[in-house]
Scaffold this active site. Structure first.
Site, PDB file in Angstrom:
ATOM      1  CD1 TRP A  85      -2.212  -1.959   0.159  1.00  0.00           C
ATOM      2  CD2 TRP A  85      -3.038  -1.258   2.121  1.00  0.00           C
ATOM      3  NE1 TRP A  85      -3.294  -2.742   0.452  1.00  0.00           N
ATOM      4  CE2 TRP A  85      -3.815  -2.334   1.651  1.00  0.00           C
ATOM      5  CE3 TRP A  85      -3.373  -0.657   3.348  1.00  0.00           C
ATOM      6  CZ2 TRP A  85      -4.926  -2.819   2.363  1.00  0.00           C
ATOM      7  CZ3 TRP A  85      -4.457  -1.138   4.059  1.00  0.00           C
ATOM      8  CH2 TRP A  85      -5.226  -2.201   3.559  1.00  0.00           C
ATOM      9  CE  LYS A  86       4.356   1.130  -4.420  1.00  0.00           C
ATOM     10  NZ  LYS A  86       4.942   1.518  -5.692  1.00  0.00           N
TER      11      LYS A  86
ATOM     12  N   GLY B  88       4.752   1.716 -10.932  1.00  0.00           N
ATOM     13  CA  GLY B  88       3.904   2.905 -10.928  1.00  0.00           C
ATOM     14  C   GLY B  88       3.905   3.651 -12.246  1.00  0.00           C
TER      15      GLY B  88
ATOM     16  N   GLY C 280       1.277  -2.820  -6.270  1.00  0.00           N
ATOM     17  CA  GLY C 280       1.223  -1.505  -5.639  1.00  0.00           C
ATOM     18  C   GLY C 280      -0.122  -0.851  -5.889  1.00  0.00           C
ATOM     19  N   GLY C 281      -0.161   0.034  -6.878  1.00  0.00           N
ATOM     20  CA  GLY C 281      -1.351   0.828  -7.171  1.00  0.00           C
ATOM     21  C   GLY C 281      -2.657   0.033  -7.192  1.00  0.00           C
TER      22      GLY C 281
HETATM   23  P1  PGA Z   1       2.879  -0.753  -8.859  1.00  0.00           P
HETATM   24  O1  PGA Z   1       3.911  -0.938  -7.630  1.00  0.00           O
HETATM   25  O2  PGA Z   1       2.057  -2.008  -8.916  1.00  0.00           O
HETATM   26  O3  PGA Z   1       2.075   0.465  -8.502  1.00  0.00           O
HETATM   27  O4  PGA Z   1       3.706  -0.573 -10.089  1.00  0.00           O
HETATM   28  C1  PGA Z   1       4.524  -2.164  -7.369  1.00  0.00           C
HETATM   29  C2  PGA Z   1       5.434  -2.002  -6.175  1.00  0.00           C
HETATM   30  O5  PGA Z   1       6.090  -0.954  -6.069  1.00  0.00           O
HETATM   31  O6  PGA Z   1       5.536  -2.896  -5.310  1.00  0.00           O
END
Ligand code: PGA
Length: 232
Positions: free
Chosen positions: A7-8, A162, A213-214
């Site tokens: 989730w960052k 991202g 991520g996203g």
């Molecule tokens: P993303 O990120 O799916 O948004 O590209 C992946 C990650 O950084 O783990």
């Protein structure tokens, strides 16, 4: 097959609670699911996902037991919360916060020693790929790691994170094969994994899951990726 949501720096405790309440009602048998909220949201995630098969992991951890390390969190603190594991060495930590192979190695080692599950991230930048250095970079990043039952790797080409640019399944497969020749542990793919491309990526025998991520921030797209993993 393992699907982990990174989730960052998104979702405080309230949004985490809302997501976890939705997630625990889903039928996700046949895939290992992990969510990785920010530190302040770990407790609520652990609480709301207790009794389910869904695991909660942190996004980083320090190698010392405790001490004067402002802004860091120790392994024992995660264990006390009931957290199952942690991501280590994400490229954003390497790029923006001075994380090095050496500190990644220390963090991974301390977490594994304490019985945490670890997702260690590796991957080359766009310039490194263009200079044909992908294997050298991966070899260097892997040199600080040793096989462990609680260790999985995430191959995340930095240029795909991202950006909406995904490695082709062939590119990912090639990198995963190389990684596995160096260190025999499961390897997740990460970098713009979405419901639309998950099935194709996950159909490759060398791809053991995804670090998302996203697309992990939205319950519908995250569970769609989990379902693609169940079908693959
Ligand atoms: P993303 O990120 O799916 O948004 O590209 C992946 C990650 O950084 O783990």
């Amino acid at each position: 097959m393992l699907i982990a949501g990174n989730w960052k720096m998104y979702k405080g405790p309230a949004e985490t609670a809302e997501f976890c309440l939705g997630l625990r009602d889903q039928e996700l048998e046949g895939v290992d699911v992990v969510v990785c909220p920010p530190f302040v949201s770990l407790a609520v995630a652990v609480q709301l996902l207790a009794g389910t098969e869904i695991a909660v992991a942190a996004q980083n951890v320090h190698w010392e037991e405790e001490g004067a390390y402002t802004g860091e969190v120790a392994v024992g603190m995660l264990r006390e919360l009931g957290v199952y594991g942690t991501i280590v060495g994400h490229s954003e930590r390497r790029q923006y916060f001075g994380e090095t192979d050496e500190t990644v190695g220390k963090r991974v080692h301390a977490a594994l020693e304490a019985g945490l599950f670890v997702i260690a991230c590796i991957g080359e930048t766009e310039e490194e790929r263009e200079r044909n250095e992908t294997e050298d970079v991966l070899r260097r990043q892997l040199s600080v790691l040793e096989p462990d039952d609680n260790l999985v790797l995430a191959y995340e080409p930095v240029w795909a994170i991202g950006t909406g640019k995904t490695a082709t399944p062939e590119m990912a497969h090639e990198a995963h094969d190389f990684i596995k020749s160096q260190l025999d542990v499961p390897v997740l793919y990460g970098g713009s994994v979405k419901p639309e491309n998950a099935a194709e990526l996950l159909s490759r025998s060398s791809i053991d899951g995804a670090l998302v991520g996203g697309a992990s921030l939205d319950l519908e797209s995250f569970t769609a990726i989990c379902r693609a993993a169940i079908r693959s």
